[in-house]
Design a protein around this motif. Sequence first.
Motif, PDB file in Angstrom:
ATOM      1  N   GLY A   1       0.792  -1.220   0.000  1.00 61.00           N
ATOM      2  CA  GLY A   1       0.000   0.000   0.000  1.00 61.00           C
ATOM      3  C   GLY A   1       0.826   1.272   0.000  1.00 61.00           C
ATOM      4  N   ASP A   2       2.068   1.197  -0.451  1.00 64.51           N
ATOM      5  CA  ASP A   2       2.891   2.400  -0.576  1.00 64.51           C
ATOM      6  C   ASP A   2       2.855   2.904  -2.021  1.00 64.51           C
ATOM      7  N   ALA A   3       3.520   4.012  -2.279  1.00 72.40           N
ATOM      8  CA  ALA A   3       3.487   4.612  -3.617  1.00 72.40           C
ATOM      9  C   ALA A   3       4.025   3.654  -4.679  1.00 72.40           C
ATOM     10  N   ALA A   4       5.121   2.967  -4.364  1.00 71.46           N
ATOM     11  CA  ALA A   4       5.711   2.028  -5.336  1.00 71.46           C
ATOM     12  C   ALA A   4       4.764   0.871  -5.632  1.00 71.46           C
ATOM     13  N   GLY A   5       4.127   0.339  -4.604  1.00 75.91           N
ATOM     14  CA  GLY A   5       3.190  -0.768  -4.796  1.00 75.91           C
ATOM     15  C   GLY A   5       1.971  -0.366  -5.592  1.00 75.91           C
ATOM     16  N   ARG A   6       1.445   0.818  -5.318  1.00 74.34           N
ATOM     17  CA  ARG A   6       0.264   1.289  -6.053  1.00 74.34           C
ATOM     18  C   ARG A   6       0.599   1.566  -7.520  1.00 74.34           C
ATOM     19  N   ALA A   7       1.766   2.161  -7.768  1.00 70.87           N
ATOM     20  CA  ALA A   7       2.183   2.428  -9.148  1.00 70.87           C
ATOM     21  C   ALA A   7       2.417   1.114  -9.895  1.00 70.87           C
ATOM     22  N   ALA A   8       3.082   0.176  -9.235  1.00 68.34           N
ATOM     23  CA  ALA A   8       3.335  -1.123  -9.858  1.00 68.34           C
ATOM     24  C   ALA A   8       2.038  -1.859 -10.152  1.00 68.34           C
ATOM     25  N   SER A   9       1.076  -1.742  -9.254  1.00 61.02           N
ATOM     26  CA  SER A   9      -0.216  -2.389  -9.463  1.00 61.02           C
ATOM     27  C   SER A   9      -0.893  -1.872 -10.730  1.00 61.02           C
ATOM     28  N   GLN A  10      -0.789  -0.571 -10.963  1.00 57.05           N
ATOM     29  CA  GLN A  10      -1.373   0.015 -12.178  1.00 57.05           C
ATOM     30  C   GLN A  10      -0.660  -0.509 -13.428  1.00 57.05           C
ATOM     31  N   VAL A  11       0.654  -0.494 -13.414  1.00 54.50           N
ATOM     32  CA  VAL A  11       1.451  -0.913 -14.577  1.00 54.50           C
ATOM     33  C   VAL A  11       1.256  -2.405 -14.851  1.00 54.50           C
ATOM     34  N   ILE A  12       1.394  -3.209 -13.812  1.00 50.97           N
ATOM     35  CA  ILE A  12       1.267  -4.659 -13.973  1.00 50.97           C
ATOM     36  C   ILE A  12      -0.161  -5.023 -14.366  1.00 50.97           C
ATOM     37  N   GLY A  13      -1.131  -4.376 -13.734  1.00 43.32           N
ATOM     38  CA  GLY A  13      -2.530  -4.634 -14.067  1.00 43.32           C
ATOM     39  C   GLY A  13      -2.837  -4.345 -15.525  1.00 43.32           C
ATOM     40  N   ALA A  14      -2.313  -3.241 -16.030  1.00 43.78           N
ATOM     41  CA  ALA A  14      -2.540  -2.886 -17.434  1.00 43.78           C
ATOM     42  C   ALA A  14      -1.894  -3.915 -18.363  1.00 43.78           C
ATOM     43  N   ARG A  15      -0.690  -4.348 -18.033  1.00 46.79           N
ATOM     44  CA  ARG A  15      -0.009  -5.358 -18.868  1.00 46.79           C
ATOM     45  C   ARG A  15      -0.757  -6.677 -18.885  1.00 46.79           C
ATOM     46  N   LEU A  16      -1.140  -7.150 -17.708  1.00 47.47           N
ATOM     47  CA  LEU A  16      -1.774  -8.461 -17.613  1.00 47.47           C
ATOM     48  C   LEU A  16      -3.202  -8.461 -18.144  1.00 47.47           C
ATOM     49  N   SER A  17      -3.898  -7.332 -18.030  1.00 48.52           N
ATOM     50  CA  SER A  17      -5.307  -7.288 -18.439  1.00 48.52           C
ATOM     51  C   SER A  17      -5.492  -7.525 -19.936  1.00 48.52           C
ATOM     52  N   GLU A  18      -4.425  -7.416 -20.700  1.00 49.79           N
ATOM     53  CA  GLU A  18      -4.495  -7.727 -22.129  1.00 49.79           C
ATOM     54  C   GLU A  18      -4.555  -9.230 -22.366  1.00 49.79           C
ATOM     55  N   LYS A  19      -4.190 -10.028 -21.332  1.00 54.27           N
ATOM     56  CA  LYS A  19      -4.089 -11.476 -21.512  1.00 54.27           C
ATOM     57  C   LYS A  19      -4.943 -12.298 -20.549  1.00 54.27           C
ATOM     58  N   CYS A  20      -5.391 -11.680 -19.461  1.00 51.22           N
ATOM     59  CA  CYS A  20      -6.195 -12.403 -18.480  1.00 51.22           C
ATOM     60  C   CYS A  20      -6.990 -11.403 -17.645  1.00 51.22           C
ATOM     61  N   SER A  21      -7.867 -11.929 -16.819  1.00 53.70           N
ATOM     62  CA  SER A  21      -8.645 -11.085 -15.906  1.00 53.70           C
ATOM     63  C   SER A  21      -7.747 -10.646 -14.754  1.00 53.70           C
ATOM     64  N   VAL A  22      -7.833  -9.369 -14.402  1.00 57.54           N
ATOM     65  CA  VAL A  22      -7.013  -8.822 -13.314  1.00 57.54           C
ATOM     66  C   VAL A  22      -7.917  -8.144 -12.295  1.00 57.54           C
ATOM     67  N   VAL A  23      -7.692  -8.466 -11.039  1.00 54.23           N
ATOM     68  CA  VAL A  23      -8.416  -7.869  -9.922  1.00 54.23           C
ATOM     69  C   VAL A  23      -7.384  -7.258  -8.997  1.00 54.23           C
ATOM     70  N   ARG A  24      -7.669  -6.081  -8.466  1.00 55.05           N
ATOM     71  CA  ARG A  24      -6.751  -5.434  -7.531  1.00 55.05           C
ATOM     72  C   ARG A  24      -7.336  -5.436  -6.124  1.00 55.05           C
ATOM     73  N   ALA A  25      -6.596  -6.022  -5.200  1.00 57.63           N
ATOM     74  CA  ALA A  25      -6.956  -5.978  -3.786  1.00 57.63           C
ATOM     75  C   ALA A  25      -6.169  -4.816  -3.190  1.00 57.63           C
ATOM     76  N   HIS A  26      -6.857  -3.793  -2.741  1.00 54.74           N
ATOM     77  CA  HIS A  26      -6.213  -2.557  -2.300  1.00 54.74           C
ATOM     78  C   HIS A  26      -5.788  -2.640  -0.834  1.00 54.74           C
ATOM     79  N   VAL A  27      -4.498  -2.833  -0.637  1.00 55.23           N
ATOM     80  CA  VAL A  27      -3.919  -2.869   0.709  1.00 55.23           C
ATOM     81  C   VAL A  27      -3.947  -1.444   1.262  1.00 55.23           C
ATOM     82  N   PRO A  28      -4.316  -1.278   2.537  1.00 59.45           N
ATOM     83  CA  PRO A  28      -4.381   0.073   3.112  1.00 59.45           C
ATOM     84  C   PRO A  28      -3.065   0.845   2.967  1.00 59.45           C
ATOM     85  N   GLU A  29      -3.194   2.140   2.862  1.00 52.40           N
ATOM     86  CA  GLU A  29      -2.055   3.052   2.700  1.00 52.40           C
ATOM     87  C   GLU A  29      -0.976   2.764   3.743  1.00 52.40           C
TER      88      GLU A  29
END
Length: 144
Positions: free
Chosen positions: A85-113
């Motif tokens: 739930g830090d800045a690096a994790g949230r940014a990575a979640s966006q980037v990785i989610g966008a990459r993977l969503s082209e090939k499979c279903s992606v769900v984000r579990a939002h860890v508290p800040e």
Amino acid sequence: MVYRGAKSNHQSGPNYSIEVGQFRIAKSAATSGRTVIVVEGYFDCLRVHQAGFPHVVALMGSALSADQERVLTGRFNRVVLMLDGDAAGRAASQVIGARLSEKCSVVRAHVPEGMQPDQLSPAAIQELILQATRAELRLFETTL
């Protein structure tokens, strides 16, 4: 960091194998479930497994390599991202989610800040994953 653990003779026991820049997924996980939870670190992986989710892998950082992407999308239909739930994790979640969503279903579990999955109780982890999957269902229902 290199860590290798061997599966015990107990079928329900964890199976961890972590290598620099890569992870390996047990065949049993690939055949018994089509959803995997992706976390950043080793202790996150252990904690999520302890919360009742055996299909969990650690990136060993906040970046997804091409090899890791190939393994994930080749073996699983759905990826639940549960990064820190830090800045690096949230940014990575966006980037990785966008990459993977082209090939499979992606769900984000939002860890508290400011938190990491290994700092959460098993009940909190279960609730975060439940909320993420409910949000996915609502999105699916609105597109029908």
